[in-house]
Design an enzyme around this catalytic site. Structure first.
Site, PDB file in Angstrom:
ATOM      1  N   LYS A   9       0.818  -1.218   0.000  1.00 42.44           N
ATOM      2  CA  LYS A   9       0.000   0.000   0.000  1.00 42.44           C
ATOM      3  C   LYS A   9       0.859   1.278   0.000  1.00 42.44           C
ATOM      4  CE  LYS A   9      -4.068  -1.996   2.339  1.00 42.44           C
ATOM      5  NZ  LYS A   9      -4.974  -1.847   3.525  1.00 42.44           N
ATOM      6  N   TYR A  49     -12.565  -1.640  -3.624  1.00 36.32           N
ATOM      7  CA  TYR A  49     -13.068  -1.787  -2.253  1.00 36.32           C
ATOM      8  C   TYR A  49     -14.589  -1.650  -2.165  1.00 36.32           C
ATOM      9  CZ  TYR A  49      -8.609  -1.892   0.396  1.00 36.32           C
ATOM     10  OH  TYR A  49      -7.406  -2.249   0.974  1.00 36.32           O
ATOM     11  N   ASN A 112      -1.936   0.412   6.933  1.00 34.61           N
ATOM     12  CA  ASN A 112      -1.424  -0.846   7.469  1.00 34.61           C
ATOM     13  C   ASN A 112      -0.580  -1.631   6.469  1.00 34.61           C
ATOM     14  OD1 ASN A 112      -3.470  -1.684   5.826  1.00 34.61           O
ATOM     15  ND2 ASN A 112      -4.772  -2.525   7.455  1.00 34.61           N
ATOM     16  N   HIS A 115      -2.292  -5.364   1.723  1.00 31.03           N
ATOM     17  CA  HIS A 115      -3.641  -5.908   1.535  1.00 31.03           C
ATOM     18  C   HIS A 115      -3.531  -7.385   1.160  1.00 31.03           C
ATOM     19  CE1 HIS A 115      -7.703  -6.525  -0.027  1.00 31.03           C
ATOM     20  NE2 HIS A 115      -7.113  -7.174  -1.017  1.00 31.03           N
ATOM     21  N   GLU A 126     -10.438  -9.899  -7.208  1.00 31.37           N
ATOM     22  CA  GLU A 126      -9.334  -8.941  -7.110  1.00 31.37           C
ATOM     23  C   GLU A 126      -8.205  -9.215  -8.103  1.00 31.37           C
ATOM     24  OE1 GLU A 126     -10.195  -8.046  -2.370  1.00 31.37           O
ATOM     25  OE2 GLU A 126      -8.339  -9.062  -2.919  1.00 31.37           O
TER      26      GLU A 126
HETATM   27  P1  DAT Z   1      -8.240  -6.120   5.866  1.00 29.52           P
HETATM   28  O1  DAT Z   1      -7.383  -5.159   5.063  1.00 29.52           O
HETATM   29  O2  DAT Z   1      -7.496  -6.705   7.027  1.00 29.52           O
HETATM   30  O3  DAT Z   1      -8.899  -7.159   5.001  1.00 29.52           O
HETATM   31  P2  DAT Z   1     -10.853  -4.821   5.981  1.00 29.52           P
HETATM   32  O4  DAT Z   1     -11.148  -5.526   4.705  1.00 29.52           O
HETATM   33  O5  DAT Z   1     -11.821  -4.958   7.109  1.00 29.52           O
HETATM   34  O6  DAT Z   1      -9.408  -5.240   6.542  1.00 29.52           O
HETATM   35  O7  DAT Z   1     -10.698  -3.261   5.708  1.00 29.52           O
HETATM   36  C1  DAT Z   1     -10.023  -2.809   4.546  1.00 29.52           C
HETATM   37  C2  DAT Z   1      -9.091  -1.690   4.944  1.00 29.52           C
HETATM   38  O8  DAT Z   1      -9.846  -0.571   5.401  1.00 29.52           O
HETATM   39  C3  DAT Z   1      -8.150  -2.032   6.092  1.00 29.52           C
HETATM   40  O9  DAT Z   1      -6.977  -2.653   5.634  1.00 29.52           O
HETATM   41  C4  DAT Z   1      -7.876  -0.698   6.700  1.00 29.52           C
HETATM   42  C5  DAT Z   1      -9.150   0.072   6.474  1.00 29.52           C
HETATM   43  N1  DAT Z   1     -10.021   0.026   7.661  1.00 29.52           N
HETATM   44  C6  DAT Z   1     -10.679  -1.045   8.162  1.00 29.52           C
HETATM   45  N2  DAT Z   1     -11.396  -0.739   9.239  1.00 29.52           N
HETATM   46  C7  DAT Z   1     -11.196   0.590   9.443  1.00 29.52           C
HETATM   47  C8  DAT Z   1     -11.661   1.528  10.404  1.00 29.52           C
HETATM   48  N3  DAT Z   1     -12.493   1.166  11.394  1.00 29.52           N
HETATM   49  N4  DAT Z   1     -11.230   2.813  10.305  1.00 29.52           N
HETATM   50  C9  DAT Z   1     -10.399   3.192   9.305  1.00 29.52           C
HETATM   51  N5  DAT Z   1      -9.924   2.367   8.353  1.00 29.52           N
HETATM   52  C10 DAT Z   1     -10.313   1.081   8.430  1.00 29.52           C
HETATM   53 MG    MG Z   2     -10.352  -7.012   3.559  1.00 29.61          MG
END
Ligand code: DAT
Ligand code: MG
Length: 137
Positions: A9, A49, A112, A115, A126
């Site tokens: 990222k 997304y 973070n 992905h 994806e």
């Molecule tokens: P992951 O990337 O572990 O699959 P996810 O699909 O739940 O997590 O969310 C996609 C991304 O969105 C994640 O990498 C970081 C961001 N994200 C998730 N929850 C969030 C939150 N509560 N506040 C801000 N960003 C968030």
């Molecule tokens: Mg995810």
């Protein structure tokens, strides 16, 4: 063999730790079958997304993903989807286990560093979102 989709990222590419992350991907036994460095438009990030479109963080997430270049990857090994999620660590770096990429490199919940597809269904969406068949070798 299984394939999954990964992104290095913007926060990680900006800090020039792409190589460190690629090294860990290969050391963990994955074969990189597709890779490119691209700059997403916000619209492309929104399409990627779309499952999160109702979430309060969707707009912020998509702006961040379009902020600067990313490295998109298709990676392959037995059990690739689950093994890549394990190597990445928990979504929030503060909760991630020692030895995971998000623990080592992640800055915050939003930034973070990596992905990974969370299921065979999401990998099937994806990978072709970014790669055509000729780009997977
Ligand atoms: P992951 O990337 O572990 O699959 P996810 O699909 O739940 O997590 O969310 C996609 C991304 O969105 C994640 O990498 C970081 C961001 N994200 C998730 N929850 C969030 C939150 N509560 N506040 C801000 N960003 C968030
Ligand atoms: Mg995810």
């Amino acid at each position: 063999m299984e394939r999954t989709f990964a992104i290095i990222k913007p926060d990680a590419v900006e800090r020039k730790i792409t190589g460190k992350i690629l090294e860990k991907i290969e050391a963990a036994g994955f074969t990189i079958v597709g890779m490119k460095r691209i700059l997403l438009s916000k619209e492309q990030a929104m399409g990627f997304y779309y499952v999160h479109k109702e979430r309060p963080f969707y707009d912020e997430l998509c702006s961040y993903m379009a902020r600067s270049p990313v490295v998109v990857l298709a990676i392959e090994k037995a059990n690739a989807i689950a093994d890549w999620r394990e190597l990445m660590g928990a979504t929030n770096p503060a909760d991630a286990e020692e030895g995971t990429l998000r623990k080592e490199f992640g800055i915050s919940l939003g930034e973070n560093s990596v992905h990974g597809s969370d299921s065979p269904e999401s990998a099937a969406y994806e990978i072709p979102y970014f790669f055509n068949a000729l780009e997977l070798v």
